[in-house]
Motif scaffolding. Structure first.
Motif, short mmCIF file in Angstrom:
data_model
loop_
_atom_site.label_atom_id
_atom_site.label_comp_id
_atom_site.label_asym_id
_atom_site.label_seq_id
_atom_site.Cartn_x
_atom_site.Cartn_y
_atom_site.Cartn_z
N HIS A 19 1.38 -1.44 -0.36
CA HIS A 19 -0.39 -0.51 0.15
C HIS A 19 0.94 1.49 0.13
CE1 HIS A 19 -4.27 -1.52 -0.16
NE2 HIS A 19 -3.68 -3.27 0.87
N SER A 20 1.95 1.24 0.61
CA SER A 20 3.20 2.47 0.03
C SER A 20 3.35 2.93 -0.72
CB SER A 20 4.52 2.37 1.02
OG SER A 20 3.55 2.38 2.90
N SER A 21 3.65 1.30 -1.74
CA SER A 21 4.34 1.48 -3.07
C SER A 21 2.53 1.93 -4.23
CB SER A 21 4.30 -0.19 -3.70
OG SER A 21 5.10 -0.44 -3.19
N ARG A 22 1.43 2.64 -3.87
CA ARG A 22 0.33 1.93 -4.52
C ARG A 22 0.40 3.99 -4.25
NH1 ARG A 22 -4.16 -1.73 -2.99
NH2 ARG A 22 -3.38 -3.61 -4.40
N ARG A 23 0.87 4.54 -2.68
CA ARG A 23 0.44 5.70 -2.68
C ARG A 23 1.92 6.07 -2.89
NH1 ARG A 23 -0.79 3.51 3.07
NH2 ARG A 23 1.77 4.36 3.81
N THR A 42 2.94 5.36 -5.94
CA THR A 42 2.51 5.75 -7.43
C THR A 42 1.58 6.51 -7.81
OG1 THR A 42 2.91 3.33 -7.88
CG2 THR A 42 1.48 4.57 -9.16
N GLU A 43 0.61 7.11 -6.76
CA GLU A 43 -0.78 8.05 -6.76
C GLU A 43 0.04 9.33 -7.06
OE1 GLU A 43 -3.46 7.01 -3.89
OE2 GLU A 43 -4.25 5.00 -4.77
N ARG A 44 0.88 9.65 -5.92
CA ARG A 44 1.33 11.06 -6.21
C ARG A 44 2.27 10.77 -7.58
NH1 ARG A 44 1.62 15.82 -5.76
NH2 ARG A 44 2.62 16.50 -4.68
N ASN A 97 1.40 9.57 -10.20
CA ASN A 97 0.53 10.33 -11.53
C ASN A 97 0.41 11.24 -11.33
OD1 ASN A 97 1.45 7.65 -12.32
ND2 ASN A 97 -1.50 6.27 -11.18
N GLU A 98 -0.35 11.90 -10.13
CA GLU A 98 -0.57 13.09 -10.15
C GLU A 98 0.37 14.55 -10.29
OE1 GLU A 98 -1.26 14.55 -5.33
OE2 GLU A 98 -2.82 12.55 -5.79
N GLY A 126 1.20 12.89 -14.36
CA GLY A 126 0.10 12.13 -15.39
C GLY A 126 0.03 12.29 -16.56
N SER A 148 -1.91 18.14 -14.71
CA SER A 148 -0.02 17.09 -13.87
C SER A 148 0.11 18.64 -13.62
CB SER A 148 0.56 17.88 -15.20
OG SER A 148 2.44 17.64 -15.24
#
Length: 81
Positions: free
Chosen positions: A41-45, A47-49, A51-52, A55, A61
């Protein structure tokens, strides 16, 4: 650290079998499982950041337009889709 948790019987039984099959203690199994969950879940956070920031939607972007253009130029030979 010691802690008490409540889990469904079928999960507990599956964990007991897994710990035995893997030759590890129950505590080691639960610690390993929780660590893997937290890491995933840390990796997902992260990745999400990212992507922000990077993006595909130019309007969304957070990168400055000029910086974004420079970055795309450095990727000249790579697939940008």
């Amino acid at each position: 650290m010691k802690t008490a948790i409540s889990i469904r019987d079928e999960i507990f039984e599956a964990a007991e079998l897994s710990a035995k099959a893997l030759g590890m203690s129950r505590s080691e199994l639960y610690s390993t499982a929780v660590k893997e969950f937290v890491d995933r879940h840390s990796s997902r956070r992260i990745t999400e950041r990212l992507n922000e920031v990077y993006g595909n939607d130019d309007a969304a972007s957070l990168l400055d337009d000029q910086l974004q253009a420079l970055q795309f130029r450095t990727l000249s030979g790579e697939d940008r889709t």
